[in-house]
Design an enzyme around this catalytic site. Structure first.
Site, PDB file in Angstrom:
ATOM      1  N   ASP A  21       0.864  -1.174   0.000  1.00  0.00           N
ATOM      2  CA  ASP A  21       0.000   0.000   0.000  1.00  0.00           C
ATOM      3  C   ASP A  21       0.906   1.232   0.000  1.00  0.00           C
ATOM      4  O   ASP A  21       2.066   1.161   0.439  1.00  0.00           O
ATOM      5  CB  ASP A  21      -0.882  -0.041   1.254  1.00  0.00           C
ATOM      6  CG  ASP A  21      -1.643   1.244   1.471  1.00  0.00           C
ATOM      7  OD1 ASP A  21      -2.379   1.665   0.577  1.00  0.00           O
ATOM      8  OD2 ASP A  21      -1.477   1.839   2.566  1.00  0.00           O
ATOM      9  N   ARG A  22       0.389   2.374  -0.464  1.00  0.00           N
ATOM     10  CA  ARG A  22       1.218   3.580  -0.493  1.00  0.00           C
ATOM     11  C   ARG A  22       1.097   4.402   0.782  1.00  0.00           C
ATOM     12  O   ARG A  22       2.041   4.503   1.561  1.00  0.00           O
ATOM     13  CB  ARG A  22       0.843   4.449  -1.716  1.00  0.00           C
ATOM     14  CG  ARG A  22       1.854   5.562  -1.997  1.00  0.00           C
ATOM     15  CD  ARG A  22       1.329   6.569  -3.021  1.00  0.00           C
ATOM     16  NE  ARG A  22       0.474   7.585  -2.393  1.00  0.00           N
ATOM     17  CZ  ARG A  22      -0.066   8.614  -3.058  1.00  0.00           C
ATOM     18  NH1 ARG A  22       0.120   8.736  -4.362  1.00  0.00           N
ATOM     19  NH2 ARG A  22      -0.827   9.492  -2.423  1.00  0.00           N
ATOM     20  N   ASP A  23      -0.081   5.005   0.997  1.00  0.00           N
ATOM     21  CA  ASP A  23      -0.244   5.985   2.075  1.00  0.00           C
ATOM     22  C   ASP A  23      -0.393   5.305   3.430  1.00  0.00           C
ATOM     23  O   ASP A  23      -1.268   4.465   3.630  1.00  0.00           O
ATOM     24  CB  ASP A  23      -1.464   6.863   1.796  1.00  0.00           C
ATOM     25  CG  ASP A  23      -1.328   7.603   0.471  1.00  0.00           C
ATOM     26  OD1 ASP A  23      -0.271   8.197   0.236  1.00  0.00           O
ATOM     27  OD2 ASP A  23      -2.277   7.559  -0.337  1.00  0.00           O
ATOM     28  N   ASN A  64      -5.328   2.908  -3.458  1.00  0.00           N
ATOM     29  CA  ASN A  64      -6.583   3.621  -3.704  1.00  0.00           C
ATOM     30  C   ASN A  64      -6.298   5.118  -3.725  1.00  0.00           C
ATOM     31  O   ASN A  64      -5.655   5.636  -2.801  1.00  0.00           O
ATOM     32  CB  ASN A  64      -7.599   3.353  -2.590  1.00  0.00           C
ATOM     33  CG  ASN A  64      -8.164   1.955  -2.617  1.00  0.00           C
ATOM     34  OD1 ASN A  64      -7.964   1.202  -3.559  1.00  0.00           O
ATOM     35  ND2 ASN A  64      -8.889   1.605  -1.561  1.00  0.00           N
ATOM     36  N   GLN A  65      -6.781   5.807  -4.738  1.00  0.00           N
ATOM     37  CA  GLN A  65      -6.632   7.258  -4.818  1.00  0.00           C
ATOM     38  C   GLN A  65      -7.982   7.867  -5.190  1.00  0.00           C
ATOM     39  O   GLN A  65      -8.183   8.405  -6.277  1.00  0.00           O
ATOM     40  CB  GLN A  65      -5.539   7.625  -5.827  1.00  0.00           C
ATOM     41  CG  GLN A  65      -4.145   7.219  -5.405  1.00  0.00           C
ATOM     42  CD  GLN A  65      -3.701   7.898  -4.123  1.00  0.00           C
ATOM     43  OE1 GLN A  65      -3.966   9.086  -3.912  1.00  0.00           O
ATOM     44  NE2 GLN A  65      -3.028   7.159  -3.248  1.00  0.00           N
ATOM     45  N   HIS A 100     -11.178   5.461  -8.327  1.00  0.00           N
ATOM     46  CA  HIS A 100     -12.622   5.515  -8.103  1.00  0.00           C
ATOM     47  C   HIS A 100     -12.963   5.822  -6.649  1.00  0.00           C
ATOM     48  O   HIS A 100     -12.167   5.605  -5.741  1.00  0.00           O
ATOM     49  CB  HIS A 100     -13.269   4.194  -8.514  1.00  0.00           C
ATOM     50  CG  HIS A 100     -12.940   3.794  -9.913  1.00  0.00           C
ATOM     51  ND1 HIS A 100     -12.215   2.661 -10.225  1.00  0.00           N
ATOM     52  CD2 HIS A 100     -13.209   4.408 -11.101  1.00  0.00           C
ATOM     53  CE1 HIS A 100     -12.064   2.582 -11.534  1.00  0.00           C
ATOM     54  NE2 HIS A 100     -12.658   3.627 -12.088  1.00  0.00           N
ATOM     55  N   ARG A 109     -11.019  -1.133  -6.388  1.00  0.00           N
ATOM     56  CA  ARG A 109     -10.799  -0.410  -5.139  1.00  0.00           C
ATOM     57  C   ARG A 109     -10.709  -1.366  -3.953  1.00  0.00           C
ATOM     58  O   ARG A 109     -11.609  -2.154  -3.700  1.00  0.00           O
ATOM     59  CB  ARG A 109     -11.946   0.591  -4.927  1.00  0.00           C
ATOM     60  CG  ARG A 109     -11.863   1.382  -3.626  1.00  0.00           C
ATOM     61  CD  ARG A 109     -13.035   2.367  -3.530  1.00  0.00           C
ATOM     62  NE  ARG A 109     -13.147   2.904  -2.190  1.00  0.00           N
ATOM     63  CZ  ARG A 109     -12.416   3.905  -1.716  1.00  0.00           C
ATOM     64  NH1 ARG A 109     -11.527   4.484  -2.503  1.00  0.00           N
ATOM     65  NH2 ARG A 109     -12.571   4.335  -0.486  1.00  0.00           N
TER      66      ARG A 109
END
Length: 201
Positions: A21-23, A64-65, A100, A109
């Site tokens: 995951d990124r954030d 997810n963005q 989305h 997502r």
């Protein structure tokens, strides 16, 4: 890469791929961040990614963005942040990003499995030999739904029930990677299943 995986230095079977995951996992969570200057690595994140690369394990990002769907981010801003993350860590083998919103009904997502499955397909990795590392239940639930293995690295925003439900967890990213390289989830031993309710970016 075949489902049997690759062998580590001590004969341990390594995963086909590890997806982050990124954030809140790779970088400090700045809600709906579109500013590359605000990219700050999480503690031990660079060491964790480096350890996987030294072991020959492909690494990717699944993120997810929803700020794009919400009108808070542009795709070009998301791309600019991606480039900055690649500059900080070195280029990832792939990025799979869902733009989305939570009501969009998409299958990509998180906690839906789409991002993980797409990443596995692009890397030639078997989902059952792939590990997803994230900071909230949506990350590990996406892994479970895709047939992959999830490792939770809790932060201040991780709900207690998410921590309690996670069979595989670590105090930080380097600990998670050591678990994976040591024969934990996605390695020699089967991983547990991690569950949570929808709460993703």
């Amino acid at each position: 890469m075949p489902a049997a995986g690759r062998a580590g230095d001590a004969g341990r079977r390594l995963p086909d791929a590890v997806l982050f995951d990124r954030d809140g996992t790779l970088v400090v969570d700045v809600p709906y961040n579109g500013d590359p200057a605000r990219v700050v690595p999480m503690p031990s994140a660079r060491a964790a990614v480096s350890a996987l690369r030294r072991a020959g394990v492909p690494v990717g990002v699944v993120s997810n963005q929803s700020g794009v769907a919400r009108g808070l981010l542009t795709r070009s801003q998301v791309e600019a942040v991606r480039r900055r993350v690649d500059a900080v860590f070195g280029p990832f083998a792939l990025w799979a990003v869902c733009p989305h919103g939570p009501d969009g009904g998409c299958r990509c997502r998180k906690p839906a499995p789409g991002l993980v499955l797409a990443a596995c397909e692009r890397l030639g990795a078997a989902p059952g030999r792939t590990v997803v590392i994230g900071d909230i239940g949506a990350d590990v639930e996406a892994a479970r739904s895709a047939g992959a293995h999830g490792v939770l690295v809790p932060t201040a925003i991780t709900r207690p029930q998410e921590v309690a439900a996670a069979d595989a967890r670590a105090a930080d990213l380097l600990g998670a990677v050591r678990l994976v390289l040591g024969g934990g989830p996605g390695g020699c031993e089967p991983a547990g299943r991690d569950r949570r309710a929808e709460r993703s970016r």
